[in-house]
Design a protein around this motif. Structure first.
Motif, PDB file in Angstrom:
ATOM      1  N   ARG A   1      71.751 -10.324 -57.103  1.00 16.37           N
ATOM      2  CA  ARG A   1      71.273 -11.754 -56.599  1.00 16.37           C
ATOM      3  C   ARG A   1      72.529 -12.680 -56.714  1.00 16.37           C
ATOM      4  O   ARG A   1      72.465 -13.788 -56.159  1.00 16.37           O
ATOM      5  CB  ARG A   1      70.167 -12.033 -57.094  1.00 16.37           C
ATOM      6  CG  ARG A   1      68.662 -11.590 -56.633  1.00 16.37           C
ATOM      7  CD  ARG A   1      67.599 -11.980 -57.737  1.00 16.37           C
ATOM      8  NE  ARG A   1      66.371 -11.464 -56.925  1.00 16.37           N
ATOM      9  CZ  ARG A   1      65.134 -11.680 -57.301  1.00 16.37           C
ATOM     10  NH1 ARG A   1      64.916 -12.428 -58.566  1.00 16.37           N
ATOM     11  NH2 ARG A   1      64.263 -11.495 -56.331  1.00 16.37           N
TER      12      ARG A   1
ATOM     13  N   THR B   1      75.090 -12.246 -54.062  1.00 20.27           N
ATOM     14  CA  THR B   1      74.684 -12.917 -52.694  1.00 20.27           C
ATOM     15  C   THR B   1      74.533 -14.376 -52.637  1.00 20.27           C
ATOM     16  O   THR B   1      74.220 -14.790 -51.640  1.00 20.27           O
ATOM     17  CB  THR B   1      73.563 -11.936 -52.202  1.00 20.27           C
ATOM     18  OG1 THR B   1      72.439 -12.379 -53.446  1.00 20.27           O
ATOM     19  CG2 THR B   1      73.534 -10.769 -52.186  1.00 20.27           C
ATOM     20  N   GLY B   2      74.367 -15.020 -53.858  1.00 19.17           N
ATOM     21  CA  GLY B   2      74.425 -16.160 -54.028  1.00 19.17           C
ATOM     22  C   GLY B   2      73.014 -16.971 -54.022  1.00 19.17           C
ATOM     23  O   GLY B   2      72.680 -17.904 -53.912  1.00 19.17           O
ATOM     24  N   PHE B   3      71.721 -15.797 -54.171  1.00 23.09           N
ATOM     25  CA  PHE B   3      70.616 -16.334 -54.363  1.00 23.09           C
ATOM     26  C   PHE B   3      70.179 -16.823 -55.720  1.00 23.09           C
ATOM     27  O   PHE B   3      69.620 -17.866 -55.952  1.00 23.09           O
ATOM     28  CB  PHE B   3      69.568 -14.894 -54.114  1.00 23.09           C
ATOM     29  CG  PHE B   3      68.299 -15.331 -54.450  1.00 23.09           C
ATOM     30  CD1 PHE B   3      67.485 -16.156 -53.328  1.00 23.09           C
ATOM     31  CD2 PHE B   3      67.293 -14.809 -55.353  1.00 23.09           C
ATOM     32  CE1 PHE B   3      66.199 -16.515 -53.514  1.00 23.09           C
ATOM     33  CE2 PHE B   3      66.175 -15.060 -55.661  1.00 23.09           C
ATOM     34  CZ  PHE B   3      65.314 -15.991 -54.563  1.00 23.09           C
ATOM     35  N   LEU B   4      71.146 -16.361 -56.841  1.00 28.32           N
ATOM     36  CA  LEU B   4      71.157 -16.835 -57.936  1.00 28.32           C
ATOM     37  C   LEU B   4      72.349 -17.640 -58.555  1.00 28.32           C
ATOM     38  O   LEU B   4      73.382 -16.725 -58.064  1.00 28.32           O
ATOM     39  CB  LEU B   4      70.619 -15.793 -59.118  1.00 28.32           C
ATOM     40  CG  LEU B   4      69.068 -15.680 -59.047  1.00 28.32           C
ATOM     41  CD1 LEU B   4      68.860 -14.532 -60.306  1.00 28.32           C
ATOM     42  CD2 LEU B   4      68.200 -16.889 -59.440  1.00 28.32           C
ATOM     43  N   PRO B   5      72.732 -18.636 -58.894  1.00 24.89           N
ATOM     44  CA  PRO B   5      74.054 -18.893 -59.505  1.00 24.89           C
ATOM     45  C   PRO B   5      74.327 -18.258 -60.947  1.00 24.89           C
ATOM     46  O   PRO B   5      73.498 -18.038 -61.750  1.00 24.89           O
ATOM     47  CB  PRO B   5      73.880 -20.288 -59.732  1.00 24.89           C
ATOM     48  CG  PRO B   5      72.253 -20.703 -59.973  1.00 24.89           C
ATOM     49  CD  PRO B   5      71.585 -19.511 -59.410  1.00 24.89           C
TER      50      PRO B   5
END
Lengths: 258, 265
Positions: A45, A48-52
């Motif tokens: 995540r 993929t940039g969903f979570l920083p």
């Protein structure tokens, strides 16, 4: 290619992922292994940039995920653990929508959708409503969604979980096929998380193992199984070691698993 | 902008393959039709009564705008109070429940594009509802001569109220993965904002908040009801327009923060 540079995720005092770095080149299929709760999904995540990431960064196809987030996301195809599907849409309508939000130019969109349908064996269900498809087909739609914009990097989170043995074989075949370069197409980097070891043996050339949020192993499949060694033993050796639950694990890995 | 329209059109299409859009549209058609009929009958009764008692002063004042269209449009805020959140409740909540949030947030979209796309879809649906109200008003134009501008001002009032409810609904939808929760947060929130002017009046009456004080003026400006009433009466005031722009803007900014907060956790 994709490169993780010390990615770390902290939730308060809890460190979910601790300083994980690795690099995967074009054409490589990397197995991302670890027991449940090791931090595989969290790491994916973050990539993929969903979570920083709390700390560290990653570079996807030359784009830093913090400095150029949109370009980095454009370069990634991502299949989350639950395929992100809209049950009320039909397959080709859904893929068209994904192609649109992934910046596939209008002129190439129809072709991109057809290619994804064809590669995932979905052409004959293109008009079907996603909600009426079987689980195996939904998983394929999830994969088609990840490749519709032809990204250089594919990140697949447990792509075969919950499928029956035949479907598992099909999906594996598909992933192997995706990584292999086709004529006139660049090869993809595939990162695949799983805890099904035969799956890794079947499709990955390299293994990264993660345990308690830390990278404990990064080696080629060839090295790991050279002397008739089995991946199960390696897995047990590395993932039982640091919990301290069973100090005898290095020698008796197999028993420890059972 | 390309992304905004992509998201909005997907949202509208999904709305029209699900039963929600049709339930809401038919409910609205029935309710609006009933309310329209009630307004026409009551206008007719007023007219007959005034003629019977030869109340010439009243007859002189009686007109289609104030005594038919205005009462008809005035009750729409209650209808919208239920219907608009019913349409907006799924916008973000279902993305969370389906896991499609992960697709959106890993796509090359900005959060503003996402929020505006969702809002545009909701606004489009509200516009459709107001268009239906326009048809009802059009019927009166076939049989009488109401003032067109005053009628338009009333419709503008209903439209702006619908748009601000939609912004509130989009916001509450972004707070939760459960659509019903989104609906039941939106309802009291809208009501509270509507009734702020009542609090201002109460405060004035009890002396707790002076009726002329700055606080009471602020409450009155924040409250939707007075502005709506003015527009229904045909008074297009910049203060009212500013109120609606402020409401929509505020709730869209809050929505953006709420969607983004997935990334802070």
């Amino acid at each position: 290619m994709i490169e993780a540079l010390g990615v770390t995720k902290r939730y308060g005092d809890l460190v979910a992922v601790n300083d994980v770095s690795f690099k995967a080149e074009a054409g490589e299929v990397v197995g991302f292994l670890g027991p449940n709760g090791a931090g595989k999904t969290t790491t994916m995540r973050m990539l993929t940039g969903f979570l920083p990431a709390t700390d560290g960064t990653a570079v996807v196809d030359g784009h830093d995920i913090f400095d150029e987030p949109l370009a980095a996301r454009r370069a990634i195809g991502y299949l989350p653990e639950t395929p992100p599907l809209y049950p009320e849409m039909d397959v080709s309508g859904y893929l068209k929508y994904v192609a649109r939000i992934k910046d596939v130019p209008r002129s190439g969109r129809k072709q991109a959708v057809e290619r994804a349908l064809e590669r995932c064996g979905l052409s004959h269900v293109a008009r079907r409503v996603i909600g009426s498809l079987s689980k195996g087909y939904r998983q394929r739609v999830g994969l088609a969604q990840a490749i519709v914009h032809d990204p250089p990097v594919l990140i697949l989170d447990e792509p075969t979980v919950g499928l029956d043995p035949n479907q598992i074989l099909e999906i594996r075949e598909l992933i192997r096929d995706l990584a292999a370069p086709r004529e006139g197409e660049p090869s993809h980097t595939v990162i695949l998380s799983t805890h099904i070891l035969p799956e890794v043996e079947a499709i990955c050339r390299r293994v990264i193992m993660i345990h308690d949020g830390q990278k404990v192993l990064d080696d080629s499949m060839e090295n790991l199984t050279r002397d008739g060694g089995r991946l199960e033993d390696v897995f047990a050796r590395f993932t039982l070691r640091e919990t301290g639950a069973d100090a005898a694990a290095p020698e008796g890995g197999e028993e420890a698993v059972q | 902008m390309r992304h905004v329209t992509a998201i909005a059109s997907r949202e509208l299409r999904s709305l029209f393959v699900s039963p929600v859009a049709y339930v809401v549209l038919s409910l609205f058609a029935v309710l609006a039709g009933f309310l329209f009929l009630a307004s026409v009958l009551s206008f007719d009764a007023n007219l007959a009564q005034a003629q019977q008692f030869q109340a010439f002063d009243f007859l002189r004042q009686l007109n289609l705008n104030d005594h038919l269209i205005a009462p008809f449009l005035q009750v729409m805020w209650i209808v919208f109070l239920i219907l608009v959140p019913a349409v907006t409740m799924s916008l973000f909540a279902s993305e969370k429940a389906n896991g499609t949030e992960e697709l959106l947030l890993t796509s090359p979209l900005t959060i503003w594009e996402l929020v505006l796309g969702k809002y545009l879809a909701a606004a489009g649906f509200v516009t459709l509802l107001v268009g239906m109200l326009g048809l009802f008003c059009g019927i009166i134009f076939l049989y009488g001569e109401p003032e067109p501008l005053k009628t338009l001002s009333g419709l503008l009032g209903v439209w702006l109220v619908g748009l601000s409810y939609a912004a509130i609904g989009v916001f509450t939808s972004s707070l939760t993965r459960n659509q019903l929760v989104a609906f039941f947060i939106a309802l009291p929130l809208i009501l509270m904002l509507w009734l702020l002017s009542v609090f201002a009046d109460l405060g004035g009456a009890t002396g707790a908040v002076g009726s002329e004080s700055g606080l009471s003026a602020l409450l009155r400006w924040l409250s939707t009801s007075d502005h709506f009433q003015q527009l229904i009466e045909g008074l297009v005031d910049t203060r009212a327009l500013a109120h609606f722009a402020f409401m929509i803007g505020t709730f869209l900014v809050l929505t953006k923060a709420s969607v983004e907060s997935v990334r802070w956790r």
